[in-house]
Design a protein around this motif. Sequence first.
Motif, PDB file in Angstrom:
ATOM      1  N   MET C 318      26.605  27.498 -42.666  1.00  0.00           N
ATOM      2  CA  MET C 318      25.757  28.051 -41.610  1.00  0.00           C
ATOM      3  C   MET C 318      26.105  29.507 -41.354  1.00  0.00           C
ATOM      4  SD  MET C 318      25.512  25.019 -38.846  1.00  0.00           S
ATOM      5  CE  MET C 318      24.947  23.392 -39.293  1.00  0.00           C
ATOM      6  N   MET C 365      18.991  24.212 -42.336  1.00  0.00           N
ATOM      7  CA  MET C 365      18.770  22.779 -42.091  1.00  0.00           C
ATOM      8  C   MET C 365      19.590  21.938 -43.070  1.00  0.00           C
ATOM      9  SD  MET C 365      14.674  22.855 -41.460  1.00  0.00           S
ATOM     10  CE  MET C 365      14.469  21.098 -41.230  1.00  0.00           C
ATOM     11  N   SER C 368      23.356  21.482 -42.380  1.00  0.00           N
ATOM     12  CA  SER C 368      23.744  20.507 -41.375  1.00  0.00           C
ATOM     13  C   SER C 368      24.083  19.192 -42.072  1.00  0.00           C
ATOM     14  CB  SER C 368      22.569  20.352 -40.403  1.00  0.00           C
ATOM     15  OG  SER C 368      22.852  19.374 -39.467  1.00  0.00           O
ATOM     16  N   ALA C 370      25.168  16.136 -41.786  1.00  0.00           N
ATOM     17  CA  ALA C 370      24.639  14.796 -41.532  1.00  0.00           C
ATOM     18  C   ALA C 370      23.169  14.724 -41.926  1.00  0.00           C
ATOM     19  CB  ALA C 370      24.813  14.446 -40.061  1.00  0.00           C
ATOM     20  N   GLN C 374      19.802  12.987 -45.640  1.00  0.00           N
ATOM     21  CA  GLN C 374      18.403  12.693 -45.941  1.00  0.00           C
ATOM     22  C   GLN C 374      17.819  13.687 -46.943  1.00  0.00           C
ATOM     23  OE1 GLN C 374      16.883  10.048 -45.382  1.00  0.00           O
ATOM     24  NE2 GLN C 374      16.909   9.333 -43.277  1.00  0.00           N
ATOM     25  N   TYR C 375      18.143  14.985 -46.766  1.00  0.00           N
ATOM     26  CA  TYR C 375      17.504  15.991 -47.625  1.00  0.00           C
ATOM     27  C   TYR C 375      18.022  15.943 -49.058  1.00  0.00           C
ATOM     28  CZ  TYR C 375      16.838  18.217 -43.022  1.00  0.00           C
ATOM     29  OH  TYR C 375      16.555  18.495 -41.722  1.00  0.00           O
TER      30      TYR C 375
ATOM     31  N   ALA D  39      19.096   6.860 -39.804  1.00  0.00           N
ATOM     32  CA  ALA D  39      17.895   7.678 -39.932  1.00  0.00           C
ATOM     33  C   ALA D  39      17.502   8.254 -38.588  1.00  0.00           C
ATOM     34  CB  ALA D  39      16.760   6.840 -40.505  1.00  0.00           C
ATOM     35  N   ILE D  42      19.817  11.164 -37.722  1.00  0.00           N
ATOM     36  CA  ILE D  42      19.504  12.309 -38.574  1.00  0.00           C
ATOM     37  C   ILE D  42      18.181  12.939 -38.152  1.00  0.00           C
ATOM     38  CG2 ILE D  42      18.965  13.002 -40.929  1.00  0.00           C
ATOM     39  CD1 ILE D  42      20.978  10.918 -41.873  1.00  0.00           C
ATOM     40  N   LEU D  45      18.751  15.218 -35.328  1.00  0.00           N
ATOM     41  CA  LEU D  45      19.394  16.445 -35.796  1.00  0.00           C
ATOM     42  C   LEU D  45      18.358  17.339 -36.490  1.00  0.00           C
ATOM     43  CD1 LEU D  45      22.155  17.711 -35.863  1.00  0.00           C
ATOM     44  CD2 LEU D  45      22.600  16.538 -38.011  1.00  0.00           C
ATOM     45  N   MET D  46      17.523  16.706 -37.287  1.00  0.00           N
ATOM     46  CA  MET D  46      16.468  17.412 -38.008  1.00  0.00           C
ATOM     47  C   MET D  46      15.565  18.140 -37.021  1.00  0.00           C
ATOM     48  SD  MET D  46      14.353  15.282 -40.791  1.00  0.00           S
ATOM     49  CE  MET D  46      15.398  14.364 -41.833  1.00  0.00           C
ATOM     50  N   SER D  49      17.226  21.111 -35.460  1.00  0.00           N
ATOM     51  CA  SER D  49      17.276  22.263 -36.355  1.00  0.00           C
ATOM     52  C   SER D  49      15.885  22.861 -36.538  1.00  0.00           C
ATOM     53  CB  SER D  49      17.914  21.886 -37.700  1.00  0.00           C
ATOM     54  OG  SER D  49      17.194  20.866 -38.328  1.00  0.00           O
ATOM     55  N   VAL D  50      14.860  22.010 -36.577  1.00  0.00           N
ATOM     56  CA  VAL D  50      13.505  22.542 -36.741  1.00  0.00           C
ATOM     57  C   VAL D  50      13.132  23.411 -35.540  1.00  0.00           C
ATOM     58  CG1 VAL D  50      11.074  21.906 -36.764  1.00  0.00           C
ATOM     59  CG2 VAL D  50      12.663  20.754 -38.292  1.00  0.00           C
ATOM     60  N   LEU D 106      23.623  24.326 -33.230  1.00  0.00           N
ATOM     61  CA  LEU D 106      23.349  23.346 -34.284  1.00  0.00           C
ATOM     62  C   LEU D 106      24.643  22.751 -34.840  1.00  0.00           C
ATOM     63  CD1 LEU D 106      21.242  22.003 -36.059  1.00  0.00           C
ATOM     64  CD2 LEU D 106      21.389  23.924 -37.613  1.00  0.00           C
ATOM     65  N   ALA D 107      25.688  23.570 -34.877  1.00  0.00           N
ATOM     66  CA  ALA D 107      26.924  23.126 -35.529  1.00  0.00           C
ATOM     67  C   ALA D 107      27.580  21.970 -34.772  1.00  0.00           C
ATOM     68  CB  ALA D 107      27.889  24.290 -35.655  1.00  0.00           C
ATOM     69  N   THR D 110      25.971  18.698 -35.467  1.00  0.00           N
ATOM     70  CA  THR D 110      26.163  18.427 -36.893  1.00  0.00           C
ATOM     71  C   THR D 110      27.511  17.769 -37.121  1.00  0.00           C
ATOM     72  OG1 THR D 110      24.765  20.244 -37.606  1.00  0.00           O
ATOM     73  CG2 THR D 110      26.415  19.490 -39.168  1.00  0.00           C
ATOM     74  N   TYR D 113      27.621  14.209 -35.558  1.00  0.00           N
ATOM     75  CA  TYR D 113      26.897  13.198 -36.329  1.00  0.00           C
ATOM     76  C   TYR D 113      27.559  12.930 -37.676  1.00  0.00           C
ATOM     77  CZ  TYR D 113      22.994  13.047 -33.037  1.00  0.00           C
ATOM     78  OH  TYR D 113      22.218  12.855 -31.929  1.00  0.00           O
TER      79      TYR D 113
END
Lengths: 106, 211, 620, 384
Positions: C318, C365, C368, C370, C374-375, D39, D42, D45-46, D49-50, D106-107, D110, D113
């Motif tokens: 990051m 993104m 990150s 965790a 998924q990505y 899921a 996450i 978190l997604m 971040s978005v 964000l960190a 992160t 999680y």
Amino acid sequence: MAKDTNSNHADQYYKAKKKEEMKHQVITFALMIVFTIIAFGLVIGEFDKLFVFPVLLVLAAVQVGFQFYYFMHMSHKGHEFPALMIYSGIFAAILTILALTTITWV
Amino acid sequence: MSTHEDVLSSENLPHEPEKATLEGKNKFLGFWFFLGGETVLFASLFGTYLALKNSFGAAEHTTPSQELFGLELVFIMTMLLLTSSLTSVYAMYHMKNHDFKKMMVWLGITVLLGAAFLGLEIYEFYHYVHHYHHTFTSSAFGSAFYTLVGFHGAHVAFGLLWIITLMIRNARRGLNLYNAPKFYVASLYWHFIDVVWVFIFTVVYLMGKVG
Amino acid sequence: MSTATVGKRSFGAVVWDYLTTVDHKKIAILYLVAGGFFFLLGGLEAMLIRLQLMAPDSELIGAQFYNELFTMHGTTMIFLAAMPLLFALMNAIMPLQIGARDVAFPFINALGFWLFLFGGLLLNCSWFLGGAPDAGWTAYAPLSVISPGHGVDFYALGLQISGFGTLMGGINFIVTIITMRAPGMTYMRMPLFTWSTFVASILILFAFPALTVGLFLLTFDRLFGANFFVPDMGGNEIIWEHLFWIFGHPEVYILILPAFGVFSEVFSTFSKKRLFGYSSMVFATVLIAFLGFMVWAHHMFTVGMGPIANSIFAIATMAIAVPTGIKIFNWLLTMWGGSIRMTTAMLYAVSFIPTFTLGGITGVMLASAAADYQYHDSYFVVAHFHYVIVGGVVFGILGGLTYWWPLMFGKMLNEKLGKWTFWLFFTGFHLTFFIQHFLGLMGMPRRYWKFLEGQGLETGNLISTVGAFLMAIATFILLYNVIITTVKGKKSPADPWDGRTLEWSLPNPTPFYNFKQLPLVRGLDPLWVEKTQGNGKMIPAEPLDDIHMPNNSFLPFTISLGLFIAAFGFMYRVDAGFPAYVAIGVGLAITLGSMLIRSVKDDLGYHIHKEDLEKEGAGE
Amino acid sequence: MKGWMGRFRALFLLSSLALVLSGCGKPYLSALQPKGEGADMIYDLMMLSVIIMAFVFLVVMIIYTIVIVRFRQKKGQEDFVPKQVEGNHLLETVWTVIPIILLLILAVPTVQYTFALADTTPETEDGEPVEDALWIDVTGNQYWWHFDYRDLEIQTSQDLYIPTDRRVYIKLSSNDVIHSFWVPSISGKMDTNPGKNENEMFIHAYEEGVFWGHCAEFCGPSHSLMDFRVVAVSPGEFDEWVADMQAVDPEAVPENPVAAEGKDLFQENSCLACHAIGSSPAAVGPNVTSFGDRSKIAGILPYDKEHLVSWILDPEQHKPGNLMTGKYPMPSKEDAEKIAEYLMSLQPSDIGPDDAEDGEYIQPKPKEETEAEGDEAEEDTNEE
């Protein structure tokens, strides 16, 4: 590039400096031999691992410092970039070794 | 700057003939940087070795490093290589004094010491293969050991060839601005080989002997 | 061994000239042609991939061939297209930007190119010899170790050879920038493209050895029975992943930093303003490089390194967003208050900002840890790195080529065609890759030969394929543009864009010795300084004198050729027996013999005499 | 002017189109429709971040638009030379500090999680370790998945049955190359490494359903065909399934005479050498104990006799590079049909994929105190 300092006086000075330097290098060499003998001695003497390993690594690091600074003249002028690159290399090297010894499930 | 054939003349050499020309300076810097890269190269090999040094898997012959390594030979090899480092320092000392003959003598001694080192290393490998069945393909430990030590050995061999070529090529014409950087760079290379060996005997042999 | 050759020369003479040249400008053209060729090849592979994925459950292309296609697409684009094309720009421009007559090691420079070319050719020979590598461009062990045939051997040896070339090129650039700068060209006056070349070269120096070792280990495992990545014999496949990414992540910055450099030049020139926050730009470049070395394991979040390692690498990753953000805002502020000319080169630069910002955003993104579970290895990642590498590097290369084309070839690319190329490429690019973010989140992993019906992935993939076709059309227009310019184009003025940096002070065509007299640099953007404070011409820093030039040499070619031959021998050692050993022997003999010749034969170069230079000056 | 407007419109169209598309995806595959604990975390978190990143993008685009609209070279002003600005320390500090703050925002989650998802030491609410947590050893193979229910003596392949009331802990390893276990709607992915590099994670489905799983690490020609299903059933149904699976008699002769013949052929053609029926440690090929309840054939083909026969006769056609091809005496078409009949009759349990989708929630039978580890069981009593 090189400044022509061909006067005799400068020559003398220069020679003396090199002699001096050579003396340092011989002393360095003697120290390296001593360090090596200590290192081997530690292992043959079967001391505790926790004691031996750090000492061995420090001895090795000092020897390498000797090589770089005395034998390869890294302390001399004009070695700024070589020093920078060697240290960058050592930095990358340490990261690599750390990674391979910690996060590969050894 | 004067005409280009001047670099072949052995007269009126400056104090640091290896860096007196732009080409020499470039070579000097470029080679140092190359050594910086080599640091990472050997670090990767060391890292691999450390990760695999106790890994035998389903190997048939599994001699752990404590039993495998004998320190006498390694000690002699270390002394040879350390001494050769000093002799190459002497060679460079005489180069800076523009004493070509003495430089060649010291380089010759360096080569002999290096060759002796290499011979002992080959003997060592032979010994491991025939007495312990510790080969390149016998286990991951074997592969990692021979690759790390072998890479160093190959560097020594290449260094020997390089210095010998330089000596033969320049035997008759003495020191000049054209070949001084070449000798100097070769000596840097030789010292770096020693640097790597310091870590090999420490990390591979001594620490391997302890366990 | 002569001065400028005037008039038409025979075809053979031209070929021989290029085979033996050590002139950085000609080597740049070689890099451009070879890199361009591999770019088209990689593009063709990409088109086949997209065709296969146009419809669900498609049987158009077989599984094995498909795997070879995407492996070669990745490998080719990274190693044989993007890097060489950047090397082309670096070679062509960087020495001119610092006011140098040549690079530090002209011979090594040529050697670097030929090693790259023969490595690339070796890799592509695999198509005709039983199948290309099929283990992905990352060649994860043990899949790459057990992969049948010789595909992965071609990968390991081809990349090894071209990797040597890259390493040499990198060292050459570093030394050139340190020792060959013109008087007055201090470090903090160097154009950003030179700075980024410098930093990228340092990255090459420290990143490539890890790849070298990794490839050696892979080669040993495959060809000599070693056990580095064979779990049964105590091997550990994670070592490969680490070594590959210790190289692989800096590699991304090796690609993107020079592109940043190109954009910095383009923004500045076409906004008629000096670069905003020059020193922070330099600082950010160095910082990105430094951080770039400590984040490789973010490619390995799902390998199972544990939460501690994952968290450390997540935060380090990051952190890279900060210097990158600094750059983006500096570029915006460079344009702010400027007088923006929307040339084709500028279009690439301008469109780079939103595109790369998107790529950077998805980068954070992905960082990150965790969420990366998924990505990871989904089309989200595919979309991300194409946004960065196409949106950053390819736009940079195309923009840079358009910008410097007059300097490299003396002619201007057609602006109208250039704009067509740009708009088609830009639209096609976003069509292809934007949708892929969503495909990934909807559960489509990368490197999928087929996606099945009824998973909701049909429309997205179809759109993606349509976009790819637009990019292909754009590439054809670009090719047409290059051809038509070469054949019919008129000679361009020496400084067509109202440039600011030293390279635009040279006459068109650039003399093979670059600068008759080394220029005196009086500030950042030296030509601009002279345009505003002087008479618009560089002040010479030295009296006219003889110029020392290096000799041409055929040895770089033979050294590389020898390795190319030997590589075949090593590969077919087991199946071919004796002939393979002959190939090894002959190949190594050629290489070592050439090296021997190089070291025993004095190569002192030659001088262009003052009188000849004066005569040429009169003829202008 | 024309240029940048066009670009914006294209971008806008694209993103709205993409959003629509994401809405109509297959419900049980998308990471955007989380149905499980991992899921879900996450996804949060997604989204965080978005939101942060959308803000950044917006700021960049506003400045960008202003710059491009306002500072274009005007006609007749070609000679205009703008002020050569060197930089601005205040501005540069601002756009260094603000991103750092945003990244810190964000960190923190992160890291939280990342640790939360790595927690594979099951504990009760009082912090006591849970002794009898459900552990499943997952093994990736080219190109199929094997599931071994630790302590339960149950093995299945391709379909993984789990209860919805608790976390199920899985240990991941591989028999050949690296694979990656990914069920997007339940949790993120984790690699299965060969050798000693084993991984652990947990999966926890909140809802009943048949969830799609993929292999996410490139593993060879049929990488894209290495699908599997997670069948999440209510705890009562799961208990029943376990009891049924444990009671399997591998030797049982089917009542249907064709299937009985198929059973003999199954043995004669040495299918059993790789494919176990009943609990068996051998896992050379997929375990077929409950083949009759499979949701797909080989993870990808529609479940019907026709496809099964076609698979038996030519697996290579359906999964290139699979390890079954050429390893058995090729049966005639008639024999293959009989074998298929037999395999499809293997239905040791009444619980199958249908039970996961019928919305019927069956409570677990009351158990001893120690079994009450399903820490979030309350949430899952969502009978539809």
